[in-house]
Design a protein around this motif. Structure first.
Motif, short mmCIF file in Angstrom:
data_model
loop_
_atom_site.label_atom_id
_atom_site.label_comp_id
_atom_site.label_asym_id
_atom_site.label_seq_id
_atom_site.Cartn_x
_atom_site.Cartn_y
_atom_site.Cartn_z
N MET A 1 6.29 -7.12 10.60
CA MET A 1 7.20 -6.33 11.42
C MET A 1 6.79 -6.49 12.88
N SER A 2 7.74 -6.33 13.78
CA SER A 2 7.49 -6.68 15.17
C SER A 2 6.64 -5.63 15.90
N ASN A 3 7.02 -4.40 15.78
CA ASN A 3 6.40 -3.35 16.57
C ASN A 3 5.07 -2.91 15.96
N THR A 4 4.03 -2.99 16.73
CA THR A 4 2.74 -2.54 16.21
C THR A 4 2.16 -1.45 17.11
N ALA A 5 2.93 -0.41 17.31
CA ALA A 5 2.46 0.71 18.11
C ALA A 5 1.22 1.31 17.45
N ALA A 6 0.37 1.89 18.27
CA ALA A 6 -0.85 2.49 17.74
C ALA A 6 -0.50 3.56 16.73
N PRO A 7 -1.20 3.55 15.60
CA PRO A 7 -0.91 4.58 14.60
C PRO A 7 -1.40 5.93 15.12
N PRO A 8 -0.80 6.99 14.64
CA PRO A 8 -1.28 8.30 15.07
C PRO A 8 -2.72 8.51 14.60
N ALA A 9 -3.48 9.21 15.39
CA ALA A 9 -4.88 9.47 15.02
C ALA A 9 -4.93 10.53 13.93
N HIS A 10 -5.64 10.24 12.87
CA HIS A 10 -5.76 11.21 11.78
C HIS A 10 -7.24 11.35 11.46
N ALA A 11 -7.97 11.98 12.36
CA ALA A 11 -9.42 12.05 12.22
C ALA A 11 -9.83 12.60 10.87
N ASP A 12 -9.15 13.64 10.40
CA ASP A 12 -9.57 14.26 9.14
C ASP A 12 -8.55 14.00 8.03
N TYR A 13 -7.77 12.94 8.19
CA TYR A 13 -6.77 12.62 7.17
C TYR A 13 -5.83 13.79 6.90
N ARG A 14 -5.45 14.49 7.95
CA ARG A 14 -4.45 15.54 7.82
C ARG A 14 -3.22 15.10 8.59
N LEU A 15 -2.06 15.41 8.06
CA LEU A 15 -0.83 15.14 8.79
C LEU A 15 -0.44 16.38 9.59
N SER A 16 0.27 16.16 10.69
CA SER A 16 0.85 17.30 11.40
C SER A 16 1.95 17.89 10.52
N GLN A 17 2.37 19.10 10.86
CA GLN A 17 3.39 19.72 10.01
C GLN A 17 4.67 18.91 10.01
N LEU A 18 5.01 18.29 11.16
CA LEU A 18 6.24 17.48 11.21
C LEU A 18 6.10 16.22 10.37
N ASP A 19 4.94 15.58 10.43
CA ASP A 19 4.74 14.37 9.63
C ASP A 19 4.77 14.68 8.14
N GLU A 20 4.23 15.84 7.77
CA GLU A 20 4.24 16.21 6.35
C GLU A 20 5.66 16.53 5.88
N LEU A 21 6.41 17.24 6.71
CA LEU A 21 7.81 17.53 6.35
C LEU A 21 8.61 16.24 6.27
N GLU A 22 8.35 15.34 7.20
CA GLU A 22 9.06 14.05 7.18
C GLU A 22 8.74 13.29 5.90
N ALA A 23 7.46 13.25 5.54
CA ALA A 23 7.05 12.51 4.33
C ALA A 23 7.73 13.10 3.09
N GLU A 24 7.83 14.44 3.05
CA GLU A 24 8.47 15.09 1.91
C GLU A 24 9.96 14.73 1.86
N SER A 25 10.63 14.78 3.00
CA SER A 25 12.06 14.49 3.03
C SER A 25 12.34 13.03 2.66
N ILE A 26 11.52 12.12 3.18
CA ILE A 26 11.71 10.70 2.85
C ILE A 26 11.53 10.48 1.35
N HIS A 27 10.53 11.16 0.77
CA HIS A 27 10.32 11.07 -0.67
C HIS A 27 11.58 11.51 -1.42
N ILE A 28 12.21 12.57 -0.96
CA ILE A 28 13.41 13.08 -1.62
C ILE A 28 14.55 12.07 -1.52
N PHE A 29 14.75 11.49 -0.33
CA PHE A 29 15.81 10.49 -0.18
C PHE A 29 15.61 9.31 -1.13
N ARG A 30 14.38 8.83 -1.21
CA ARG A 30 14.12 7.67 -2.06
C ARG A 30 14.28 8.01 -3.54
#
Lengths: 309, 413
Positions: A1-30
């Protein structure tokens, strides 16, 4: 893939609340795309359904969204909303199906007795479109924080062959194991934003720089007061005695039929200002601006039972 | 800001609704129109107080009957965390709702009335939270104002509960004395209980350490959907979309695909326009493999040296959720991760009394809201882990094939 923007920092392997909600919604769509024969995304042009579009786009990227988009045209939609819809649909290359309330009245699918709001007529129009096209799953932008009947609704919300919701007979929903079994003629409403709040949606719109209809942001508009709500003046509404049109600086918190959707006075002209405004708002978005929820404490429950969004 | 999901259990008598109402009010998650609607209804019913339970009793039938019949999800946020409350009714007949609410919870909040002490109901709630492997439990001893904020009363409930909890699997237990009505130790530390040195309830919810709750060692990726754009730009793209169920996966990792047993290497992990360097639970990502393998929905990507054991004989604790009982020889549909198949009930080994932990070996069936140990034979091998190791790869639902209704929830032993 073309874009290789820096990944978000996850020092303690925790997602932000928005990233977690996004992951849940994407799971539902799939999950729905994998298990249902004919899904469709119900698109109102409002911020929640636009958020759904973005999440669906992410879920299947770099492939296109593998289902069409259905919009119920009330005949009184804000032009700004329709143009935003068209821009999303053309950018994503998805098929748009428009189910028109006027057409449904002309075809005798729903009856306009002059007293029923356009909003209620939408239900019949929607159910007819779902039946005619044979959709087995319909994504909706409903959130559980909107209203207390919704607080108990499942992510996968079963509808019988009449499109009705039976709140007392809902299937238990555990872990992230969604049960998509339906019988012929039944369908499932899917709510990928169930766990999002109004603020989450706005934070996400800000984070993702999502394009919204302009009416969400402060603008000057000819309005009048009816039943304590500020309604947009125009050909779609006849003024009653005593009602006068004034110009005010307003924005809309929800998007629906122009005859029913009120606006609020606001100077919030960007997402950050809207978030500040909501953070101190003392009235829910539906209570402030939706005439259709005001009839009784159970108004939403009743409409949902009939098969509303 | 991160997210904490917690399940509350208790009845109106324990002051659960008052507590939730207070959490929502104090964090400004309740709006004026919602409060006004509740005040109007309270007045119409002739109450001389605002019944905060009406905020959560969302369905008309519930308001009419004055009981909560279903799980309600409530939302509030403080500057450090967003909270999702799965608010479950406490009655004995609603075990299935409690199991449902606990299934996604990071933390369970059990309420007891300081005047009553531990009841059968509070024990049952703790047992269910333990069975569902909810990693954190908070016992809120409520109505401390009605026992003169007595340290002795609190200590005796604390001792009784701690000794009961040793029989359960509760990795982290916190006990807080509160008065939901007056706000003591809910948001602010109480001035009435100087003998209590612990945090307020909200402070604990905001700071409880949940980062270690997930399994970041055993990589598990159930394939959910195959992404094949077939467009000019992405002509050869083939990605496996899904949600990380365990471990950390990185580009370059050697992987094993089950059930086929093929091995390959991760060529890249995509999330929309971004290539990510590490994927961990609960991220939804798309994985590309270096080799052209036949991988489809229901397969599991894991590591060659660390894979779940495929099995068709499943030993599990099952919570039964429908009127017609679960019996041996019964056939049902099963959904486990992204795999679906059918099962035959081989045996109901015992029924667990969730109040006493007694194992009833005589009854060979499970009725509505009962939990028991069950042996199943599946038509397809499940790629599973014990539930105590992984709540995603260790759980399943059972579905009645005739009605399509979810009738059971299982946790693999």
């Amino acid at each position: 893939m073309s874009n290789t923007a820096a990944p978000p920092a996850h020092a303690d392997y925790r997602l932000s609340q928005l990233d977690e909600l996004e992951a849940e919604s994407i799971h539902i769509f799939r999950e729905v795309a994998a298990e249902f024969e004919k899904p469709v995304l119900m698109f109102s042009g409002g911020k929640d359904s636009i958020c759904m579009m973005r999440l669906a786009e992410k879920a299947f990227y770099p492939a296109k969204i593998p289902f069409p988009v259905l919009q119920v045209d009330t005949g009184f939609d804000f032009p700004e909303v329709l143009s935003c819809r068209d821009s999303w649909v053309s950018r994503l290359g998805v098929r748009l199906i428009v189910a028109s309330v006027d057409q449904a009245i002309a075809d005798g699918v729903v009856v306009d007795d002059g007293k029923t709001s356009r909003n209620r007529l939408q239900t019949g129009t929607l159910l007819n479109a779902i039946e005619k096209e044979g959709f087995t799953a319909a994504f909706g932008g409903g959130r559980r924080d909107e209203e207390k009947a919704r607080a108990k609704e499942r992510v996968y919300s079963h509808r019988d062959e009449f499109g009705q919701w039976d709140p007392k007979n809902q299937r238990p929903e555990l872990w992230s194991l969604y049960n998509g079994r339906i019988r012929a003629g039944e369908h499932m409403r899917i709510f990928p934003l169930s766990n999002w709040t109004e603020l989450d949606v706005w934070y996400y719109i800000g984070q993702e720089k999502i394009e919204l209809p302009e009416i969400y942001f402060s603008h000057t508009r000819e309005v009048f007061v009816r039943d304590g709500m500020l309604l947009s003046a125009g050909d779609h509404l006849l003024l009653r005695p005593g009602e006068t049109v004034q110009e005010r600086t307003v924005r809309f918190r929800t998007v629906g039929d122009m005859t029913l959707t009120g606006c609020v006075e606001s100077n919030a002209s960007d997402v950050a200002a809207i978030i500040d405004e909501i953070a101190i708002a003392r009235v829910t978005e539906r209570g402030a601006t939706r005439g259709d929820d005001r009839f009784s404490e159970a108004a939403m429950e009743d409409r949902k039972r009939e098969g509303y969004f | 800001m991160d997210l904490l999901r917690f399940a509350t259990a208790g009845s109106v008598d324990d002051g659960k609704s008052t507590l939730i109402g207070r959490l929502l009010l104090d964090s400004k998650a309740i709006f004026e129109d919602q409060l006004e609607a509740v005040e109007r209804t309270s007045m119409a019913k002739g109450y001389d107080y605002t019944d905060l339970a009406l905020l959560t009793d969302g369905l008309r039938s519930e308001r009419e009957q004055g009981i909560t019949i279903d799980v309600a999800y409530r939302y509030f946020a403080t500057p450090t965390r967003k909270f999702i409350i799965a608010d479950t009714p406490g009655h004995v007949q609603y075990t299935r709702n409690m199991v449902t609410g606990a299934s996604t919870a990071d933390l369970g909040l059990v309420l007891v009335d300081a005047r009553q002490g531990l009841t059968e109901q509070s024990r049952r709630h703790a047992v269910i939270l333990s069975l569902l492997r909810v990693p954190h439990l908070v016992l809120a001893v409520n109505k401390m104002d009605l026992v003169d904020f007595s340290e002795d009363v609190f200590n005796s409930i604390q001792n009784e509960f701690t000794s009961f909890a040793t029989k359960l699997t509760i990795p982290d237990l916190t006990i807080v004395p509160i008065s939901a009505l007056q706000g003591d130790n809910v948001v602010k530390r109480s001035e009435h209980m100087p003998w209590y040195a612990g945090p307020s309830l909200i402070h604990h919810l905001e700071h409880v350490h949940v980062a270690s709750d997930r399994d970041l060692v055993d990589a598990r990726f159930p394939v959910q959907y195959v992404v094949r754009p077939k467009s000019d730009e992405f002509h050869d793209y083939r990605g496996y979309a899904g949600r990380i169920a365990g471990g950390v996966l990185k580009p370059g990792d050697d992987v094993l695909v089950l059930p086929s047993g093929f091995t390959s290497t991760i060529a890249g992990i995509d999330h929309f326009h971004t290539e990510i360097e590490e994927a961990f639970p609960p991220m939804s990502v798309t994985i590309r493999l270096a080799d052209d393998l036949d991988v489809s929905r229901g397969d599991m990507i894991c590591r060659p040296q660390n894979a779940p054991e495929p099995s068709q004989d499943i030993d599990a604790m099952v919570c039964w959720m429908t009127n017609a009982p679960l019996r041996p020889r019964q056939k049902l549909a099963i959904k486990h991760t992204t795999r679906t198949g059918r099962v035959l009930v081989k045996d109901v080994q015992y029924r667990l009394d969730v109040n006493t932990l007694h194992r009833d070996l005589e009854t060979k069936e499970l009725g509505l809201n009962e939990i028991g140990r069950v042996q199943l034979r599946t038509t397809i091998p499940l790629l599973c882990d014990p539930y105590e190791k992984n709540r995603t790869t260790g759980s399943f639902i059972l579905v009645d094939e005739a009605t399509g209704v979810t009738v059971g929830a299982g946790m693999i032993n």
